[in-house]
Design an enzyme around this catalytic site. Structure first.
Site, PDB file in Angstrom:
ATOM      1  N   TYR A 101      -1.823  -0.017  10.582  1.00 37.11           N
ATOM      2  CA  TYR A 101      -2.341  -1.373  10.438  1.00 37.11           C
ATOM      3  C   TYR A 101      -3.047  -1.833  11.709  1.00 37.11           C
ATOM      4  O   TYR A 101      -4.082  -2.498  11.649  1.00 37.11           O
ATOM      5  CB  TYR A 101      -1.224  -2.343  10.056  1.00 37.11           C
ATOM      6  CG  TYR A 101      -0.539  -1.981   8.769  1.00 37.11           C
ATOM      7  CD1 TYR A 101      -1.268  -1.559   7.652  1.00 37.11           C
ATOM      8  CD2 TYR A 101       0.840  -2.031   8.642  1.00 37.11           C
ATOM      9  CE1 TYR A 101      -0.644  -1.213   6.461  1.00 37.11           C
ATOM     10  CE2 TYR A 101       1.475  -1.687   7.453  1.00 37.11           C
ATOM     11  CZ  TYR A 101       0.726  -1.280   6.377  1.00 37.11           C
ATOM     12  OH  TYR A 101       1.343  -0.933   5.203  1.00 37.11           O
ATOM     13  N   ASN A 151       9.174   1.263  10.745  1.00 32.92           N
ATOM     14  CA  ASN A 151       8.091   2.091  10.219  1.00 32.92           C
ATOM     15  C   ASN A 151       6.920   2.064  11.206  1.00 32.92           C
ATOM     16  O   ASN A 151       5.903   1.409  11.007  1.00 32.92           O
ATOM     17  CB  ASN A 151       7.662   1.607   8.829  1.00 32.92           C
ATOM     18  CG  ASN A 151       6.762   2.599   8.133  1.00 32.92           C
ATOM     19  OD1 ASN A 151       6.190   3.486   8.749  1.00 32.92           O
ATOM     20  ND2 ASN A 151       6.637   2.437   6.829  1.00 32.92           N
ATOM     21  N   ILE A 173       1.325   5.347  -0.995  1.00 31.30           N
ATOM     22  CA  ILE A 173       0.661   6.622  -1.262  1.00 31.30           C
ATOM     23  C   ILE A 173       1.724   7.637  -1.653  1.00 31.30           C
ATOM     24  O   ILE A 173       2.768   7.722  -0.988  1.00 31.30           O
ATOM     25  CB  ILE A 173      -0.112   7.127  -0.015  1.00 31.30           C
ATOM     26  CG1 ILE A 173      -1.130   6.082   0.458  1.00 31.30           C
ATOM     27  CG2 ILE A 173      -0.782   8.468  -0.303  1.00 31.30           C
ATOM     28  CD1 ILE A 173      -2.250   5.787  -0.506  1.00 31.30           C
ATOM     29  N   ILE A 230       0.902  -1.151   0.000  1.00 32.46           N
ATOM     30  CA  ILE A 230       0.000   0.000   0.000  1.00 32.46           C
ATOM     31  C   ILE A 230       0.938   1.197   0.000  1.00 32.46           C
ATOM     32  O   ILE A 230       1.629   1.448   0.988  1.00 32.46           O
ATOM     33  CB  ILE A 230      -0.930   0.063   1.221  1.00 32.46           C
ATOM     34  CG1 ILE A 230      -2.019  -0.996   1.131  1.00 32.46           C
ATOM     35  CG2 ILE A 230      -1.571   1.452   1.322  1.00 32.46           C
ATOM     36  CD1 ILE A 230      -3.091  -0.903   2.202  1.00 32.46           C
ATOM     37  N   GLY A 249      -4.808   5.960   2.079  1.00 28.30           N
ATOM     38  CA  GLY A 249      -4.334   4.656   2.544  1.00 28.30           C
ATOM     39  C   GLY A 249      -5.460   3.872   3.195  1.00 28.30           C
ATOM     40  O   GLY A 249      -5.572   2.658   3.014  1.00 28.30           O
TER      41      GLY A 249
END
Length: 173
Positions: A142, A135, A98, A96, A108
């Protein structure tokens, strides 16, 4: 303002290559040497590699357009296209991404909503992904969807061996 999600095909190779390079470099460039980054971009997003992925019936790319410009995309994998063996009951969200100018604008979230919806439509029991251990923003993102860590693996970028945390979300029917 209108948003639309479009499945990409081989005809979209150039656009996919451009956004892939832009978004990967934006996210990971400052953490890797320029040489390692360039080698990765040249390999992972080469014409031949992306052609192979676009032609794989178990992989799907979806671009999100906002006001007629691509703002991001996702890559979903099932069965043998998954980057780690997770079985037939799993759907992998491999990417994913962006574009930098469109981060933190809800795009997202739209892509993740679509990925989870796809998992339900394909009768999968879970959706999973890998995220770089450093990250933290992505991990929190998530987690906001109910993903939890379940394993890890090594991601090699040039001379650098990096740890990805594998996270999954159990789909309840």
């Amino acid at each position: 303002m209108t948003d639309k999600l479009v499945q990409l095909s081989i005809a979209d190779l150039t656009a996919l290559q451009a956004i892939s390079r832009e978004t990967f470099a934006d996210t990971f460039g400052k953490y890797n040497t320029p040489e390692d980054l360039q080698r990765y971009l040249d390999s992972a997003y080469s014409d031949s590699q992306l052609t192979s992925e676009l032609n794989n019936e178990n992989s799907s790319f979806y671009a999100l357009y906002h006001d007629n410009q691509i703002v991001g995309y996702t890559k979903l994998n099932i069965d043998d296209a998954q980057s780690e063996v997770q079985g037939p009951d799993a759907l992998e969200v491999e990417r994913i991404y962006i574009r930098p100018a469109f981060k933190r604008m809800g795009f997202g979230r739209q892509l993740m909503d679509y990925a989870i919806k796809s998992g339900f439509q394909l009768n999968k029991k879970r959706v999973w992904l890998g995220v770089w251990e450093r990250n933290h923003a992505a991990q929190k993102f998530y987690e906001s969807f109910g993903f939890v860590p379940f394993d890890d693996h090594v991601f090699t970028l040039g001379q650098s061996r990096q740890r990805d945390i594998l996270m999954n979300k159990i789909l309840k029917k």
